[in-house]
Design an enzyme around this catalytic site. Structure first.
Site, PDB file in Angstrom:
ATOM      1  N   GLU A   1       4.382  -6.225   2.177  1.00 46.13           N
ATOM      2  CA  GLU A   1       4.169  -6.731   0.813  1.00 46.13           C
ATOM      3  C   GLU A   1       4.081  -5.605  -0.197  1.00 46.13           C
ATOM      4  O   GLU A   1       3.026  -5.376  -0.803  1.00 46.13           O
ATOM      5  CB  GLU A   1       2.847  -7.517   0.773  1.00 46.13           C
ATOM      6  CG  GLU A   1       2.807  -8.707   1.669  1.00 46.13           C
ATOM      7  CD  GLU A   1       1.403  -9.286   1.801  1.00 46.13           C
ATOM      8  OE1 GLU A   1       0.419  -8.598   1.463  1.00 46.13           O
ATOM      9  OE2 GLU A   1       1.302 -10.417   2.237  1.00 46.13           O
ATOM     10  N   PRO A   2       5.150  -4.872  -0.427  1.00 49.92           N
ATOM     11  CA  PRO A   2       5.063  -3.775  -1.387  1.00 49.92           C
ATOM     12  C   PRO A   2       4.977  -4.277  -2.828  1.00 49.92           C
ATOM     13  O   PRO A   2       5.658  -5.235  -3.201  1.00 49.92           O
ATOM     14  CB  PRO A   2       6.384  -3.023  -1.163  1.00 49.92           C
ATOM     15  CG  PRO A   2       7.326  -4.036  -0.610  1.00 49.92           C
ATOM     16  CD  PRO A   2       6.493  -5.027   0.159  1.00 49.92           C
TER      17      PRO A   2
ATOM     18  N   ARG B   1      -5.265   2.424 -15.967  1.00 49.44           N
ATOM     19  CA  ARG B   1      -5.408   3.187 -14.710  1.00 49.44           C
ATOM     20  C   ARG B   1      -6.066   4.564 -14.879  1.00 49.44           C
ATOM     21  O   ARG B   1      -6.884   4.946 -14.048  1.00 49.44           O
ATOM     22  CB  ARG B   1      -4.064   3.291 -13.983  1.00 49.44           C
ATOM     23  CG  ARG B   1      -3.503   1.907 -13.597  1.00 49.44           C
ATOM     24  CD  ARG B   1      -2.335   1.966 -12.632  1.00 49.44           C
ATOM     25  NE  ARG B   1      -2.766   2.363 -11.296  1.00 49.44           N
ATOM     26  CZ  ARG B   1      -2.674   3.567 -10.816  1.00 49.44           C
ATOM     27  NH1 ARG B   1      -2.123   4.531 -11.527  1.00 49.44           N
ATOM     28  NH2 ARG B   1      -3.104   3.827  -9.609  1.00 49.44           N
TER      29      ARG B   1
ATOM     30  N   CYS C   1     -11.516   2.380 -29.042  1.00 52.77           N
ATOM     31  CA  CYS C   1     -12.814   2.955 -29.399  1.00 52.77           C
ATOM     32  C   CYS C   1     -13.626   3.251 -28.151  1.00 52.77           C
ATOM     33  O   CYS C   1     -14.658   2.606 -27.891  1.00 52.77           O
ATOM     34  CB  CYS C   1     -13.552   2.008 -30.328  1.00 52.77           C
ATOM     35  SG  CYS C   1     -12.680   1.847 -31.870  1.00 52.77           S
ATOM     36  N   GLU C   2     -13.139   4.149 -27.350  1.00 56.09           N
ATOM     37  CA  GLU C   2     -13.784   4.575 -26.111  1.00 56.09           C
ATOM     38  C   GLU C   2     -13.407   6.032 -25.906  1.00 56.09           C
ATOM     39  O   GLU C   2     -12.216   6.357 -25.893  1.00 56.09           O
ATOM     40  CB  GLU C   2     -13.198   3.825 -24.895  1.00 56.09           C
ATOM     41  CG  GLU C   2     -13.389   2.354 -24.874  1.00 56.09           C
ATOM     42  CD  GLU C   2     -14.661   1.913 -24.174  1.00 56.09           C
ATOM     43  OE1 GLU C   2     -15.227   2.702 -23.393  1.00 56.09           O
ATOM     44  OE2 GLU C   2     -15.081   0.783 -24.436  1.00 56.09           O
TER      45      GLU C   2
ATOM     46  N   GLY D   1       0.769  -1.241   0.000  1.00 57.96           N
ATOM     47  CA  GLY D   1       0.000   0.000   0.000  1.00 57.96           C
ATOM     48  C   GLY D   1       0.797   1.287   0.000  1.00 57.96           C
ATOM     49  O   GLY D   1       0.216   2.370  -0.076  1.00 57.96           O
TER      50      GLY D   1
ATOM     51  N   TYR E   1       0.976  -2.239 -12.211  1.00 53.52           N
ATOM     52  CA  TYR E   1      -0.420  -2.351 -12.650  1.00 53.52           C
ATOM     53  C   TYR E   1      -0.631  -1.803 -14.061  1.00 53.52           C
ATOM     54  O   TYR E   1      -1.686  -1.272 -14.381  1.00 53.52           O
ATOM     55  CB  TYR E   1      -1.359  -1.681 -11.635  1.00 53.52           C
ATOM     56  CG  TYR E   1      -1.142  -2.197 -10.227  1.00 53.52           C
ATOM     57  CD1 TYR E   1      -1.505  -3.502  -9.898  1.00 53.52           C
ATOM     58  CD2 TYR E   1      -0.552  -1.404  -9.248  1.00 53.52           C
ATOM     59  CE1 TYR E   1      -1.281  -4.003  -8.624  1.00 53.52           C
ATOM     60  CE2 TYR E   1      -0.334  -1.894  -7.967  1.00 53.52           C
ATOM     61  CZ  TYR E   1      -0.703  -3.192  -7.667  1.00 53.52           C
ATOM     62  OH  TYR E   1      -0.475  -3.681  -6.406  1.00 53.52           O
TER      63      TYR E   1
HETATM   64  N1  LLP Z   1      -0.814  -7.189  -0.474  1.00 43.83           N
HETATM   65  C1  LLP Z   1      -2.118  -7.378  -0.747  1.00 43.83           C
HETATM   66  C2  LLP Z   1      -2.869  -8.376  -0.002  1.00 43.83           C
HETATM   67  C3  LLP Z   1      -2.735  -6.620  -1.748  1.00 43.83           C
HETATM   68  O1  LLP Z   1      -4.021  -6.815  -1.994  1.00 43.83           O
HETATM   69  C4  LLP Z   1      -1.982  -5.675  -2.482  1.00 43.83           C
HETATM   70  C5  LLP Z   1      -2.588  -4.889  -3.549  1.00 43.83           C
HETATM   71  C6  LLP Z   1      -0.620  -5.523  -2.170  1.00 43.83           C
HETATM   72  C7  LLP Z   1      -0.076  -6.290  -1.156  1.00 43.83           C
HETATM   73  C8  LLP Z   1       0.268  -4.561  -2.890  1.00 43.83           C
HETATM   74  O2  LLP Z   1      -0.154  -3.252  -2.749  1.00 43.83           O
HETATM   75  P1  LLP Z   1       0.740  -2.044  -3.322  1.00 43.83           P
HETATM   76  O3  LLP Z   1       2.021  -1.987  -2.522  1.00 43.83           O
HETATM   77  O4  LLP Z   1       1.014  -2.326  -4.741  1.00 43.83           O
HETATM   78  O5  LLP Z   1      -0.105  -0.855  -3.134  1.00 43.83           O
HETATM   79  N2  LLP Z   1      -4.738  -2.045  -9.521  1.00 43.83           N
HETATM   80  C9  LLP Z   1      -4.663  -1.009  -8.507  1.00 43.83           C
HETATM   81  C10 LLP Z   1      -4.003  -1.483  -7.247  1.00 43.83           C
HETATM   82  C11 LLP Z   1      -4.690  -2.660  -6.617  1.00 43.83           C
HETATM   83  C12 LLP Z   1      -3.950  -3.166  -5.428  1.00 43.83           C
HETATM   84  C13 LLP Z   1      -4.486  -4.466  -4.990  1.00 43.83           C
HETATM   85  N3  LLP Z   1      -3.803  -5.051  -3.899  1.00 43.83           N
HETATM   86  C14 LLP Z   1      -3.941   0.189  -9.102  1.00 43.83           C
HETATM   87  O6  LLP Z   1      -3.539   0.140 -10.252  1.00 43.83           O
HETATM   88  O7  LLP Z   1      -3.812   1.213  -8.443  1.00 43.83           O
END
Ligand code: LLP
Length: 431
Positions: free
Chosen positions: A289-290, A329, A361-362, A247, A390
């Site tokens: 978990e980055p 995104r 086409c959007e 996150g 992503y």
């Molecule tokens: N751990 C878990 C359980 C998660 O669900 C996620 C992301 C992460 C770690 C990694 O999070 P991060 O460090 O990348 O923020 N598609 C969206 C982001 C969805 C994130 C889903 N879970 C976007 O493009 O912003």
């Protein structure tokens, strides 16, 4: 446009990893994802150092959903990270890359029985159990195979992180995890008394994504460490690992003001130490978990500019040869991006605004709603930065547009990591 990692401008041209981006566009054609390997490795090292992996035995698990070609599995293994996977496909990728299975955390709110069986067969280190359905299946399959599986429980901690509603997960109204407030978590713990083939060694929570402040994580630490104590006192369960999820936010545009990896790691670790001391319990092993913060700024996308449509007194649309198929995104989250023309890096003027549009086409296929580059011509090469997380992993074949190739650059060398999809590939599944 902010220059990330090894980006540098040499006589009006953008270089990444010592490689001329104009040459990359010629060599591989566009659209093209280009990754700064040194920046990814440096980010990994920042996490390993500041999350005290070597010092305290903490763990950093890369969230593969952000971007997971085989090459990334190898890279993060070399950098001593664990890996978080969320599907049979991601697990298979890790397996094919010879990623050590004991260093895998298997996530997901609806792992199918087949995926669970695959995880048990491969010997994944930890299942992050999300619900009662999954818990039952793991227990049953492990009993049949006479195995004991280490698990975490995913907790919904009731924390509302201030981020886009689609990427917020810690609040009570969420499809993920066992909620604390309605008692589901405790019911799951009670169930363990009947279950002999699972070992609850950890708890996990993930409060959301693209979070800029440390406070929500400190709140999370508070809830989770309280829980460690409660599990010991009420159920005599020793939780040895506490996983705070991912996150950590990153810079996309000037509006984004994330703290550094170091600031986040320190805030989490210090808060844990303080809390454990206060509750008089041992520090568990900490896990994070980055995903985004390891790869987002390291990735960029190169496009060729095609049609330029000027609507007098309204707007100028500059269209590129990719769009929402390689970067969903902006359409999905209204995400902002910075861009530039890699062969005219100094052409910026604040009073000339244009809109960068994709080729789908959007009407909503807009990559950058307003940018101040001037003197753009068809054939120029446009870069959008911070597309490393992503982007490729959420790419689609809408309009039957093939997926872009992925190239890693480092020390003046380029390496093709994923090929461009061909039209034949697009039809390869059709019977
Ligand atoms: N751990 C878990 C359980 C998660 O669900 C996620 C992301 C992460 C770690 C990694 O999070 P991060 O460090 O990348 O923020 N598609 C969206 C982001 C969805 C994130 C889903 N879970 C976007 O493009 O912003």
């Amino acid at each position: 446009m902010k220059l990330h990692g090894t980006m540098e401008i040499k006589s009006d041209t953008l270089y990444i990893g010592g490689v001329n981006t104009v040459n990359m566009a010629e060599k591989y054609s566009t659209p093209l994802y280009i990754f700064d390997e040194e920046l990814i490795r440096n980010n990994c090292k920042e996490y390993i150092k500041n999350f005290k992996v070597k010092e305290n035995g903490n763990k950093v698990a890369y969230a593969g959903k952000a971007f997971l070609p085989l090459y990334m599995c190898k890279l993060i293994d070399e950098e001593s990270l664990y890996l978080d996977v969320v599907s049979g496909g991601e697990l298979f990728t890790a397996h094919k890359a010879n990623f050590p299975m004991e260093k895998i955390l298997f996530h997901g709110n609806n792992k199918t029985p087949d995926e669970i069986q695959m995880g048990i067969k491969y010997g994944v280190g930890r299942f992050v159990v999300d619900n009662f359905y999954e818990l039952d299946i793991i227990e049953r399959l492990c009993e049949e195979q006479n195995k004991i599986q280490d698990i975490y429980f995913r907790v919904t901690p009731g924390i509302d992180a201030h981020t886009h509603k689609y990427i917020r997960t810690g609040q009570i109204d969420s499809k993920f995890g066992f909620a604390l407030t309605n008692g589901d978590f405790y019911l799951a713990v009670e169930k363990l008394k009947e279950y002999k083939n699972v070992n609850l060694m950890g708890i996990h929570a993930h409060i959301g994504s693209q979070i800029f402040q440390v406070e929500p994580f400190q709140e999370e630490v508070d809830v989770m460490i309280n829980l460690v104590k409660e599990l010991k006192e009420k159920y005599n369960i020793e939780i040895t690992e506490v996983d705070f999820g991912g996150g950590i936010g990153v810079y996309y545009t000037e509006e984004d003001t994330p703290k550094s990896i170091k600031d986040f790691c320190e805030a989490i670790i210090n808060k844990c130490e303080e809390k454990c001391k206060k509750l008089n319990i041992n520090m568990p092993t900490l896990v994070i978990e980055p995903g985004r913060s390891l790869v987002a700024n390291a990735g960029s996308t190169l496009y060729s500019i095609g049609s330029i449509k000027e609507i007098k007194d309204v707007r100028t649309y500059v269209s590129v040869d990719g769009g929402m198929t390689d970067n969903i995104r902006p359409s999905l989250y209204q995400a902002g991006y910075e861009c530039a023309i890699v062969n005219k890096m100094n052409n910026i003027s604040s009073n000339h605004k244009v809109t960068i549009a994709g080729k789908c086409c959007e009407s909503g296929d807009i990559l950058v709603s307003s940018t101040d580059i001037f003197n753009i011509e068809s054939g120029d090469i446009l870069i959008t930065t911070s597309t490393g997380a992503y982007g490729y992993s959420m790419a689609s074949n809408y309009n039957k547009i093939p997926k872009n190739p992925v190239v890693f650059v480092k020390d003046g060398e380029d390496k093709l990591v994923c090929k461009r999809q061909s039209y034949e590939d697009l039809l390869s599944l059709e019977v």
